[in-house]
Design a protein around this motif. Structure first.
Motif, PDB file in Angstrom:
ATOM      1  N   ARG A  73       0.847  -1.142   0.052  1.00 11.00           N
ATOM      2  CA  ARG A  73      -0.063  -0.305   0.100  1.00 11.00           C
ATOM      3  C   ARG A  73       0.860   1.280  -0.064  1.00 11.00           C
ATOM      4  O   ARG A  73       0.604   2.176  -0.554  1.00 11.00           O
ATOM      5  CB  ARG A  73      -0.783   0.114   1.257  1.00 11.00           C
TER       6      ARG A  73
ATOM      7  N   SER B  55     -17.408  -2.431  -2.935  1.00 11.78           N
ATOM      8  CA  SER B  55     -16.756  -1.130  -3.767  1.00 11.78           C
ATOM      9  C   SER B  55     -15.318  -1.004  -3.118  1.00 11.78           C
ATOM     10  O   SER B  55     -15.105  -1.312  -2.009  1.00 11.78           O
ATOM     11  CB  SER B  55     -17.591   0.088  -3.550  1.00 11.78           C
ATOM     12  N   LYS B  56     -14.708  -0.025  -3.710  1.00 15.68           N
ATOM     13  CA  LYS B  56     -13.280   0.427  -3.194  1.00 15.68           C
ATOM     14  C   LYS B  56     -13.507   0.825  -1.769  1.00 15.68           C
ATOM     15  O   LYS B  56     -12.614   0.702  -1.266  1.00 15.68           O
ATOM     16  CB  LYS B  56     -12.487   1.317  -4.219  1.00 15.68           C
ATOM     17  N   GLY B  57     -14.465   1.765  -1.715  1.00 13.87           N
ATOM     18  CA  GLY B  57     -14.486   2.504  -0.715  1.00 13.87           C
ATOM     19  C   GLY B  57     -14.923   1.285   0.607  1.00 13.87           C
ATOM     20  O   GLY B  57     -14.288   1.624   1.511  1.00 13.87           O
ATOM     21  N   ASN B  58     -15.690   0.535   0.224  1.00 12.19           N
ATOM     22  CA  ASN B  58     -15.845  -0.734   1.271  1.00 12.19           C
ATOM     23  C   ASN B  58     -14.870  -1.251   1.688  1.00 12.19           C
ATOM     24  O   ASN B  58     -14.393  -1.492   2.946  1.00 12.19           O
ATOM     25  CB  ASN B  58     -17.038  -1.367   0.506  1.00 12.19           C
ATOM     26  N   ASP B  60     -11.644  -0.323   1.506  1.00 11.18           N
ATOM     27  CA  ASP B  60     -10.769   0.388   2.290  1.00 11.18           C
ATOM     28  C   ASP B  60     -11.218   0.547   3.520  1.00 11.18           C
ATOM     29  O   ASP B  60     -10.596   0.488   4.652  1.00 11.18           O
ATOM     30  CB  ASP B  60     -10.745   1.808   1.824  1.00 11.18           C
ATOM     31  N   GLU B  61     -12.378   0.590   3.837  1.00 12.13           N
ATOM     32  CA  GLU B  61     -13.105   0.546   5.256  1.00 12.13           C
ATOM     33  C   GLU B  61     -12.753  -0.685   5.999  1.00 12.13           C
ATOM     34  O   GLU B  61     -12.195  -0.691   7.315  1.00 12.13           O
ATOM     35  CB  GLU B  61     -14.443   0.548   5.062  1.00 12.13           C
ATOM     36  N   GLU B  63     -10.236  -2.664   5.129  1.00 12.57           N
ATOM     37  CA  GLU B  63      -8.772  -2.816   5.130  1.00 12.57           C
ATOM     38  C   GLU B  63      -8.354  -1.980   6.653  1.00 12.57           C
ATOM     39  O   GLU B  63      -7.656  -2.363   7.495  1.00 12.57           O
ATOM     40  CB  GLU B  63      -8.362  -2.092   4.129  1.00 12.57           C
ATOM     41  N   ARG B  64      -8.827  -0.814   6.929  1.00  7.23           N
ATOM     42  CA  ARG B  64      -8.388   0.026   7.847  1.00  7.23           C
ATOM     43  C   ARG B  64      -9.040  -0.485   9.188  1.00  7.23           C
ATOM     44  O   ARG B  64      -8.142  -0.769  10.122  1.00  7.23           O
ATOM     45  CB  ARG B  64      -9.358   1.328   7.933  1.00  7.23           C
TER      46      ARG B  64
END
Lengths: 381, 390
Positions: A73, B55-58, B60-61, B63-64
């Protein structure tokens, strides 16, 4: 008990106590937050898992993927710039861990690389740090002269103050720069600089990991590398000034003890020789006034203190110096020197035709040994 | 240029070259693997995203959340055991980062804690390391005696050998233990021990992070802590033996230079009369020298201490002429060190070389004896100067 043993035991006890106290304080500071954060995150996790209806197995897979993808990343980690960054973190022992060798060959090379690189770097930083300290001392002296101060000598306190301020200055400059480039708060940047320059290197904050900086911003990359290396030099200089002397204390005490033991053994024999020679000489001179024996000793000193004793022999004797300078004498140091002189000079006193210069010398000798003992402990800059 | 400056410059160049070479090799070893691994991970990620229609946003969430949960999944990190572990990683500068202070208060305390703890730990490890070296040397000496060896002195080579073997065995013992408890391969466990004991501490492998070991397995926890501290002592002892002398080289040279300068200035002040006195001797002594041997017995030589210098106590004997006998004045100005002096003294006449004022004695042989004496100790000194005894 020997001084070195007492010192070592106290240090061990101190360190363990320090660890216990630290653990207690960190527990008090962080435990509550940890518990709360864990609860929140686990709740969030469950919510998301439910929202997207992800099975247990798949979720585990997802977790693994995410964890393994973490270094990626942050950008390409192993191109030349990234490898250079990694190499720095290895030999300076910072070791962020933002990138760690994935291949076994990389791990093996990393170990060999560290074995040679870490001592090299340690010695280099100490060497450069000492040069910096010397230069700073010289500059301070000139400034003191220019300011017209009476005392132009640079004291240890001066040096420590300047060193401390340089460290603070270095940390603040780094904090300002990184908070600008990495979009961290000033405090977080300062914490990052501190953790980096003390070579702890947690890796919770790592520079050059945003926006593919390693590949796209060569100037910022160069600045980061230079900052780390220069900052480590400044810290190294401060450590060289303040801490290094303590690292050699035990060895110095051990050497001194060895000297004393050797000189005690040596003097027992040399005293007898002197006494015998004295009586011989006195009788001879009274009868013949021919030969004058005298002895002054040269002993070679080891590394830190290089001093020589002259071992001059009777005139006309074929003895060379070499045969007298037996290896064990090389281990004789200050105390030997002072001790032997105190033994020698009275004997030469007796033999002397002109006692006055020597008698004026021997009290001087005693004061010299006093000074010596004082000076030995005084660590000059 | 001064020796210290040359040494420092050479070290800097060496380090930079070492970094460049290392970077090139790591690039060659890891780049390809990195690219392929990234591709594999991206594929698997896309697969999962498609499967669950994220989605990408999902993502990323997710992932965080996953990344933030990572330390928590490894166990409770800040109870006493975990905090002790953390404190060790701070003051030994290992710094895994498996747990790092989240609160600002924790960060601030961490900095102050490190400020005091790191020097304390450095000094402690070096102190203990030196004691261990001394003890080992003593044991080796006794062993040599018992075995009936002729030469019972313990040489540096012996000590370095033993040091290397201890380091290797410490690493192997740790590797065996951790590979068993942490379920790593032997090589990975060895790598972990190495990275830990050199205080690099990447954090890619961290002990006590599986199965909530910090809370549930106190013996293993105690073993890990003891291993880290003992291992660091062994490494510290080896560093004390081999590396520490190099860290003080510049300072020693600087002190020696300072002494020489002080000596020179002092001799210039006080030696004026003395040197005149000395210089007037040669004419008389040379005539006497040839007549020679009979006068020898009437010569008195007095050993007189000129002065002591601070760290290095060098005795300069100034023997004074008594009555009509010339007496050798051995005033060596910079006997201690400069290489140029040594080279000079070897090539040129000792009587007039760089401040070593030796007026000729009646007994020529004595002078040559003294001169030889000046040379050979100096010679030994140059040799032994670098040889650092244990």
């Amino acid at each position: 008990m020997k001084r070195q043993n007492v010192r070592t035991l106290s240090l061990i006890v101190c360190t363990f106590t320090y660890l216990l106290v630290g653990a207690a304080v960190f527990d008090a500071l962080e435990s509550d937050f940890e518990m709360r954060e864990k609860e929140q995150l686990e709740a969030e996790e469950k919510r998301l898992q439910g929202k997207y209806n992800i099975s247990e197995d798949d979720y585990k897979k997802l977790e693994t993927i995410i964890m393994e993808a973490e270094p990626h990343r942050a950008g390409v980690q192993w191109k030349f710039a990234g490898s250079f960054y990694f190499a720095i973190t290895v030999i300076t022992t910072i070791g962020y861990g933002h990138a760690a060798p994935g291949t076994d060959a990389g791990k093996a090379f990393c170990m060999f690389y560290a074995v040679l690189g870490i001592p090299l770097t340690l010695v280099m930083f100490q060497s450069l740090g000492e040069r910096m300290n010397t230069f700073v001392k010289y500059m301070l002296k000139r400034i003191k002269k220019c300011c017209g101060m009476r005392i132009t000598e640079v004291s240890m306190e001066n040096m420590v103050t300047v060193g401390f301020f340089s460290c603070m200055g270095t940390l603040c400059i780094g904090a300002a720069a990184f908070s600008h480039y990495e979009d961290w708060s000033f405090f977080q940047s300062y914490y990052y600089c501190f953790i980096t320059l003390t070579t702890i290197g947690f890796g919770d904050f790592v520079a050059l990991q945003k926006n593919k900086a390693l590949q796209r911003k060569p100037l910022y990359v160069a600045f980061s590398f230079m900052y780390i290396l220069v900052g480590l030099t400044v810290i190294g200089a401060f450590l060289n000034l303040v801490v290094l002397r303590f690292l050699t204390m035990n060895s110095e005490d051990e050497r001194r003890d060895a000297e004393e033991r050797a000189s005690l053994a040596g003097n027992r024999s040399s005293m007898i020789i002197h006494i015998q020679e004295d009586t011989l000489q006195r009788s001879r001179r009274r009868r013949e006034q021919q030969q004058q024996h005298y002895k002054s000793e040269v002993t070679d000193l080891q590394s830190i203190c290089s001093c020589m004793h002259y071992h001059s022999h009777e005139f006309g004797s074929s003895n060379s110096f070499g045969s007298q300078l037996s290896p064990h004498q090389y281990h004789h140091y200050h105390s030997t020197v002072s001790y032997r002189i105190e033994e020698i000079s009275p004997s030469t006193l007796k033999n002397s035709i002109l006692p006055s210069p020597i008698s004026s010398v021997s009290p001087g000798l005693h004061s010299f040994t006093e000074n010596l003992r004082l000076m030995r402990r005084r660590k000059s800059i | 240029m001064k020796r210290q400056n040359i040494r420092t410059l050479v070290l800097i160049i060496c380090t930079f070259t070492y970094l460049l070479v290392g970077a090139a090799v790591f690039d060659a070893l890891e780049s390809k693997m990195e690219i392929t691994q990234k591709k594999v991970l991206d594929d698997r990620k896309r697969e999962l995203m498609d499967k669950y229609n994220l989605s990408k946003g999902n993502f990323d969430e997710l992932e965080r959340v996953v990344l933030q949960l990572k330390p928590h999944k490894a166990g409770v990190q800040w109870r006493f055991a975990g905090s002790f572990y953390f404190a060790i990683t701070v003051i030994t500068t290992i710094g895994y980062g498996h747990a790092a202070p989240s609160t600002d208060g924790g960060k601030v305390f961490c900095m102050f804690y490190a400020l005091l703890g790191i020097p304390l730990t450095l000094v402690m490890f070096q102190s203990l390391g030196e004691r261990i070296n001394t003890f080992v040397k003593y044991l080796l000496h006794r062993l040599k005696k018992c075995l009936g060896l002729r030469n019972t002195e313990v040489s540096m080579a012996n000590m370095v050998c033993i040091g290397l073997i201890s380091c290797m065995s410490t690493l192997c013992v740790g590797a065996a233990a951790f590979s068993r408890y942490e379920d790593w391969s032997f090589f990975h466990a060895y790598y972990y021990c190495f990275i830990t004991l050199t205080t690099i501490g990447f954090g890619d492998y961290v002990a006590l992070q599986k199965d909530n070991a910090l809370q549930t397995n106190p013996q293993y926890v105690a073993f890990s802590f003891m291993y880290i501290l003992t291992g660091l002592t062994v490494i510290g002892a080896f560093l004390n033996l081999v590396v520490l002398r190099f860290m003080t080289m510049n300072a020693e040279d600087e002190r020696r230079d300072a002494e020489q300068r002080t000596l020179l200035s002092r001799n210039r002040q006080t030696g004026g009369a003395g040197t005149n006195h000395c210089m007037s001797d040669p004419p008389s002594s040379s005539t006497a020298g040839h007549g020679g041997r009979s006068g020898k017995g009437l010569c008195n030589v007095y050993a007189e201490v000129l002065h002591f210098q601070s760290m290095c106590s060098c005795l300069w004997y100034k023997s004074q002429e008594k009555m009509r006998y010339s007496i050798p004045m051995i005033i060596s100005h910079d006997l201690s060190t400069s290489d140029t002096y040594m080279e000079h003294s070897e090539t040129s006449d000792a009587l007039h070389s760089n401040g070593c004022v030796c007026s000729a004695l009646q007994e020529h042989s004595a002078t040559s004896l003294v001169y030889t004496g000046l040379l050979s100790p100096a010679h030994y000194q140059r040799l032994s100067k670098r040889r650092s005894s244990i």
